[in-house]
Scaffold this motif. Structure first.
Motif, PDB file in Angstrom:
ATOM      1  N   ASP A 110      16.976  91.530  36.508  1.00  0.00           N
ATOM      2  CA  ASP A 110      18.272  92.106  36.116  1.00  0.00           C
ATOM      3  C   ASP A 110      18.506  93.433  36.833  1.00  0.00           C
ATOM      4  O   ASP A 110      19.625  93.738  37.266  1.00  0.00           O
ATOM      5  CB  ASP A 110      18.332  92.332  34.606  1.00  0.00           C
ATOM      6  N   LEU A 111      17.447  94.225  36.937  1.00  0.00           N
ATOM      7  CA  LEU A 111      17.557  95.558  37.524  1.00  0.00           C
ATOM      8  C   LEU A 111      18.017  95.511  38.981  1.00  0.00           C
ATOM      9  O   LEU A 111      18.903  96.280  39.384  1.00  0.00           O
ATOM     10  CB  LEU A 111      16.212  96.287  37.422  1.00  0.00           C
ATOM     11  N   VAL A 112      17.429  94.628  39.795  1.00  0.00           N
ATOM     12  CA  VAL A 112      17.825  94.605  41.208  1.00  0.00           C
ATOM     13  C   VAL A 112      19.293  94.199  41.362  1.00  0.00           C
ATOM     14  O   VAL A 112      19.997  94.688  42.244  1.00  0.00           O
ATOM     15  CB  VAL A 112      16.900  93.700  42.062  1.00  0.00           C
ATOM     16  N   GLU A 113      19.767  93.344  40.472  1.00  0.00           N
ATOM     17  CA  GLU A 113      21.185  92.973  40.498  1.00  0.00           C
ATOM     18  C   GLU A 113      22.058  94.173  40.125  1.00  0.00           C
ATOM     19  O   GLU A 113      23.089  94.430  40.761  1.00  0.00           O
ATOM     20  CB  GLU A 113      21.435  91.820  39.522  1.00  0.00           C
ATOM     21  N   LEU A 114      21.632  94.920  39.115  1.00  0.00           N
ATOM     22  CA  LEU A 114      22.410  96.074  38.677  1.00  0.00           C
ATOM     23  C   LEU A 114      22.434  97.182  39.728  1.00  0.00           C
ATOM     24  O   LEU A 114      23.467  97.824  39.939  1.00  0.00           O
ATOM     25  CB  LEU A 114      21.848  96.622  37.367  1.00  0.00           C
ATOM     26  N   LEU A 115      21.308  97.410  40.383  1.00  0.00           N
ATOM     27  CA  LEU A 115      21.277  98.444  41.419  1.00  0.00           C
ATOM     28  C   LEU A 115      22.299  98.152  42.513  1.00  0.00           C
ATOM     29  O   LEU A 115      22.964  99.063  43.024  1.00  0.00           O
ATOM     30  CB  LEU A 115      19.874  98.559  42.021  1.00  0.00           C
ATOM     31  N   ALA A 116      22.427  96.870  42.860  1.00  0.00           N
ATOM     32  CA  ALA A 116      23.421  96.492  43.869  1.00  0.00           C
ATOM     33  C   ALA A 116      24.837  96.715  43.336  1.00  0.00           C
ATOM     34  O   ALA A 116      25.712  97.220  44.056  1.00  0.00           O
ATOM     35  CB  ALA A 116      23.216  95.034  44.283  1.00  0.00           C
ATOM     36  N   ARG A 117      25.069  96.358  42.077  1.00  0.00           N
ATOM     37  CA  ARG A 117      26.397  96.553  41.488  1.00  0.00           C
ATOM     38  C   ARG A 117      26.733  98.031  41.352  1.00  0.00           C
ATOM     39  O   ARG A 117      27.888  98.436  41.528  1.00  0.00           O
ATOM     40  CB  ARG A 117      26.464  95.866  40.133  1.00  0.00           C
ATOM     41  N   TRP A 118      25.732  98.829  41.020  1.00  0.00           N
ATOM     42  CA  TRP A 118      25.932 100.279  40.885  1.00  0.00           C
ATOM     43  C   TRP A 118      25.973 100.987  42.236  1.00  0.00           C
ATOM     44  O   TRP A 118      26.266 102.178  42.297  1.00  0.00           O
ATOM     45  CB  TRP A 118      24.803 100.890  40.054  1.00  0.00           C
ATOM     46  N   GLN A 119      25.614 100.262  43.304  1.00  0.00           N
ATOM     47  CA  GLN A 119      25.497 100.865  44.640  1.00  0.00           C
ATOM     48  C   GLN A 119      24.528 102.042  44.604  1.00  0.00           C
ATOM     49  O   GLN A 119      24.790 103.128  45.131  1.00  0.00           O
ATOM     50  CB  GLN A 119      26.879 101.315  45.144  1.00  0.00           C
ATOM     51  N   LEU A 120      23.393 101.813  43.972  1.00  0.00           N
ATOM     52  CA  LEU A 120      22.394 102.866  43.758  1.00  0.00           C
ATOM     53  C   LEU A 120      21.122 102.551  44.536  1.00  0.00           C
ATOM     54  O   LEU A 120      20.497 101.503  44.339  1.00  0.00           O
ATOM     55  CB  LEU A 120      22.079 102.987  42.262  1.00  0.00           C
ATOM     56  N   HIS A 121      20.730 103.455  45.423  1.00  0.00           N
ATOM     57  CA  HIS A 121      19.493 103.325  46.195  1.00  0.00           C
ATOM     58  C   HIS A 121      18.425 104.263  45.619  1.00  0.00           C
ATOM     59  O   HIS A 121      18.499 105.482  45.814  1.00  0.00           O
ATOM     60  CB  HIS A 121      19.724 103.694  47.662  1.00  0.00           C
ATOM     61  N   PRO A 122      17.400 103.749  44.930  1.00  0.00           N
ATOM     62  CA  PRO A 122      16.312 104.602  44.453  1.00  0.00           C
ATOM     63  C   PRO A 122      15.609 105.370  45.577  1.00  0.00           C
ATOM     64  O   PRO A 122      14.986 106.404  45.333  1.00  0.00           O
ATOM     65  CB  PRO A 122      15.347 103.615  43.785  1.00  0.00           C
ATOM     66  N   GLU A 123      15.722 104.874  46.801  1.00  0.00           N
ATOM     67  CA  GLU A 123      15.091 105.532  47.956  1.00  0.00           C
ATOM     68  C   GLU A 123      15.522 106.994  48.093  1.00  0.00           C
ATOM     69  O   GLU A 123      14.822 107.783  48.737  1.00  0.00           O
ATOM     70  CB  GLU A 123      15.408 104.760  49.233  1.00  0.00           C
ATOM     71  N   ILE A 124      16.645 107.383  47.493  1.00  0.00           N
ATOM     72  CA  ILE A 124      17.086 108.781  47.586  1.00  0.00           C
ATOM     73  C   ILE A 124      16.083 109.740  46.963  1.00  0.00           C
ATOM     74  O   ILE A 124      16.134 110.952  47.222  1.00  0.00           O
ATOM     75  CB  ILE A 124      18.477 108.990  46.964  1.00  0.00           C
ATOM     76  N   LEU A 125      15.163 109.219  46.149  1.00  0.00           N
ATOM     77  CA  LEU A 125      14.154 110.058  45.509  1.00  0.00           C
ATOM     78  C   LEU A 125      12.902 110.232  46.368  1.00  0.00           C
ATOM     79  O   LEU A 125      11.997 110.986  46.000  1.00  0.00           O
ATOM     80  CB  LEU A 125      13.755 109.478  44.147  1.00  0.00           C
ATOM     81  N   VAL A 126      12.837 109.546  47.501  1.00  0.00           N
ATOM     82  CA  VAL A 126      11.672 109.662  48.394  1.00  0.00           C
ATOM     83  C   VAL A 126      11.803 110.936  49.230  1.00  0.00           C
ATOM     84  O   VAL A 126      12.801 111.147  49.908  1.00  0.00           O
ATOM     85  CB  VAL A 126      11.561 108.437  49.314  1.00  0.00           C
ATOM     86  N   THR A 127      10.777 111.762  49.169  1.00  0.00           N
ATOM     87  CA  THR A 127      10.786 113.007  49.939  1.00  0.00           C
ATOM     88  C   THR A 127       9.892 112.954  51.168  1.00  0.00           C
ATOM     89  O   THR A 127      10.059 113.746  52.094  1.00  0.00           O
ATOM     90  CB  THR A 127      10.331 114.187  49.061  1.00  0.00           C
ATOM     91  N   HIS A 128       8.940 112.010  51.204  1.00  0.00           N
ATOM     92  CA  HIS A 128       8.007 111.930  52.330  1.00  0.00           C
ATOM     93  C   HIS A 128       7.710 110.469  52.646  1.00  0.00           C
ATOM     94  O   HIS A 128       7.463 109.668  51.735  1.00  0.00           O
ATOM     95  CB  HIS A 128       6.690 112.651  52.014  1.00  0.00           C
ATOM     96  N   LYS A 129       7.707 110.142  53.950  1.00  0.00           N
ATOM     97  CA  LYS A 129       7.368 108.801  54.421  1.00  0.00           C
ATOM     98  C   LYS A 129       6.252 108.902  55.456  1.00  0.00           C
ATOM     99  O   LYS A 129       6.292 109.779  56.321  1.00  0.00           O
ATOM    100  CB  LYS A 129       8.591 108.109  55.022  1.00  0.00           C
ATOM    101  N   TYR A 130       5.281 107.985  55.357  1.00  0.00           N
ATOM    102  CA  TYR A 130       4.122 108.009  56.256  1.00  0.00           C
ATOM    103  C   TYR A 130       3.827 106.617  56.786  1.00  0.00           C
ATOM    104  O   TYR A 130       4.210 105.613  56.182  1.00  0.00           O
ATOM    105  CB  TYR A 130       2.879 108.515  55.508  1.00  0.00           C
ATOM    106  N   ARG A 131       3.097 106.583  57.902  1.00  0.00           N
ATOM    107  CA  ARG A 131       2.494 105.348  58.385  1.00  0.00           C
ATOM    108  C   ARG A 131       1.150 105.180  57.684  1.00  0.00           C
ATOM    109  O   ARG A 131       0.533 106.151  57.231  1.00  0.00           O
ATOM    110  CB  ARG A 131       2.298 105.392  59.899  1.00  0.00           C
ATOM    111  N   LEU A 132       0.692 103.944  57.636  1.00  0.00           N
ATOM    112  CA  LEU A 132      -0.535 103.655  56.895  1.00  0.00           C
ATOM    113  C   LEU A 132      -1.740 104.422  57.440  1.00  0.00           C
ATOM    114  O   LEU A 132      -2.625 104.823  56.674  1.00  0.00           O
ATOM    115  CB  LEU A 132      -0.806 102.148  56.945  1.00  0.00           C
ATOM    116  N   LYS A 133      -1.764 104.652  58.733  1.00  0.00           N
ATOM    117  CA  LYS A 133      -2.900 105.355  59.331  1.00  0.00           C
ATOM    118  C   LYS A 133      -3.025 106.788  58.812  1.00  0.00           C
ATOM    119  O   LYS A 133      -4.083 107.407  58.913  1.00  0.00           O
ATOM    120  CB  LYS A 133      -2.771 105.356  60.857  1.00  0.00           C
ATOM    121  N   ASP A 134      -1.938 107.320  58.254  1.00  0.00           N
ATOM    122  CA  ASP A 134      -1.933 108.682  57.733  1.00  0.00           C
ATOM    123  C   ASP A 134      -2.079 108.713  56.212  1.00  0.00           C
ATOM    124  O   ASP A 134      -1.625 109.645  55.540  1.00  0.00           O
ATOM    125  CB  ASP A 134      -0.635 109.395  58.131  1.00  0.00           C
ATOM    126  N   ALA A 135      -2.732 107.687  55.664  1.00  0.00           N
ATOM    127  CA  ALA A 135      -2.852 107.554  54.209  1.00  0.00           C
ATOM    128  C   ALA A 135      -3.538 108.755  53.565  1.00  0.00           C
ATOM    129  O   ALA A 135      -3.149 109.203  52.481  1.00  0.00           O
ATOM    130  CB  ALA A 135      -3.603 106.271  53.862  1.00  0.00           C
TER     131      ALA A 135
END
Length: 349
Positions: free
Chosen positions: A304-329
């Motif tokens: 249900d949630l993934v359907e609602l996120l699309a309807r709300w046009q809401l990207h949880p990704e906006i809460l991500v502050t840092h992205k890494y490659r796996l080698k930098d774990a």
């Protein structure tokens, strides 16, 4: 669709405890009956892994012992190989992996609550079986949720645990546009609750002591108040909050939720660990408070949630502050362990 050939080896993060980890090479697995192999596209870091795995000093013998499997319980990716018995799924499907594989026959599993499975065969991805901090993951189809095209892979990885947990908590409290909501603890899960509550029409307030997280909350237009009754009453015209969530696990924050809730209000404890002591008569009974505990979500709720996120046009990704490659774990976990980040994610091209 044609099965996609994989390379011979894959990278995977292995937790060693005592804030140490290694990135190792593993053979590429093949799916069994009712399983798929997924090319992981995003795998986010969860605060529960810090205490349960990353910081762990030792593991007890038994079925819960952590035995060098690939870490990570918030994976999202694309199916690249099907095992037998995978009707309803195709190569190329974009899927979220619900992070608990239950026994499938206990009452909780039959309701889609694999997190609460009471069977001896219950296994968590990234704990008792290989998880998502890897180039490839084997997942059972009972744990897969297909994603709408609107959602990114990072969105999906966040739904796998944090956003799903937030959504279930909001459902438990029946949050709506009639509510003023208070959230204590504005780490990743607290911020997810804020996004879901606001999308549900509620007016959202928060309490957070860490300056970095306060700034993140402000950036997402969350009104901050101090953690005292006077501030809570001032924000609510002397009434108190209809709904209070604690996402911190802190005893004082949990107590404050009971203080800040209005008569006939709802309080939900979401944050793991810790303790709380309160006097039931004045804090709970006389205020007619409903107190809930909420733990992750069900499969049906996640769908249900993934359907609602699309309807709300809401990207949880906006809460991500840092992205890494796996080698930098190692760098990623070291930073996440400070508690000063938003959500942290491993990403692939």
């Amino acid at each position: 669709m044609e099965q996609i050939a994989a390379p011979e080896k894959r990278l995977g993060v292995v937790m060693l405890g005592k804030c140490n980890l290694e990135v190792r090479l593993f053979d590429i697995p093949s799916p069994g009956y009712g399983q798929v192999r997924m090319k992981v596209k995003a795998s986010t870091l969860c605060g529960s892994d810090l205490n349960l795995i990353y910081r762990k000093e030792s593991w007890k013998d038994g079925p819960g012992k952590y035995c060098g499997v690939v870490a990570g319980h918030e994976p999202c990716g694309e199916i690249d190989q099907l095992g037998d018995g995978c009707d309803g799924f195709e190569v190329g499907d974009r899927c979220i992996v619900y992070h608990i594989n239950g026994c499938g026959v206990c009452q909780d599993c039959r309701m889609g609550w694999h997190i609460s499975c009471t069977g001896t065969k219950r296994k968590a991805y990234g704990y008792q079986r290989d998880g998502g901090h890897s180039d490839y993951i084997i997942a059972d189809i009972q744990n897969l949720v297909k994603m709408p095209k609107f959602l990114t892979f990072v969105d999906g990885a966040m739904v796998a645990c944090g956003v799903g947990t937030a959504y279930a908590a909001c459902l438990r409290a029946q949050v709506s546009g009639r509510d003023r909501v208070l959230i204590t603890g504005l780490g990743p899960v607290g911020l997810c609750i804020a996004l879901i509550a606001r999308a549900s029409g509620a007016e959202v307030y928060g309490v957070e002591l860490m300056s970095e997280r306060r700034q993140q909350a402000i950036a997402h237009n969350i009104t901050l108040i101090e953690s005292n009754t006077e501030a809570a009453m001032k924000a609510t015209d002397g009434k108190g909050f209809e709904v209070c969530f604690d996402a911190s696990g802190n005893s004082q924050a949990r107590h404050f939720c009971l203080e800040a809730a209005r008569r006939w209000g709802r309080v939900v404890y979401v944050g793991e660990g810790g303790n709380v002591t309160f006097s039931p008569s004045p804090m709970l009974l006389h205020k007619q408070i409903t107190l809930h505990g909420s733990w992750v979500c069900s499969m049906a709720q996640m769908e249900d949630l993934v359907e609602l996120l699309a309807r709300w046009q809401l990207h949880p990704e906006i809460l991500v502050t840092h992205k890494y490659r796996l080698k930098d774990a190692a760098t990623a976990y070291e930073l996440f362990n400070t508690g000063k980040t938003g959500k942290v994610a491993f990403i692939w091209d």
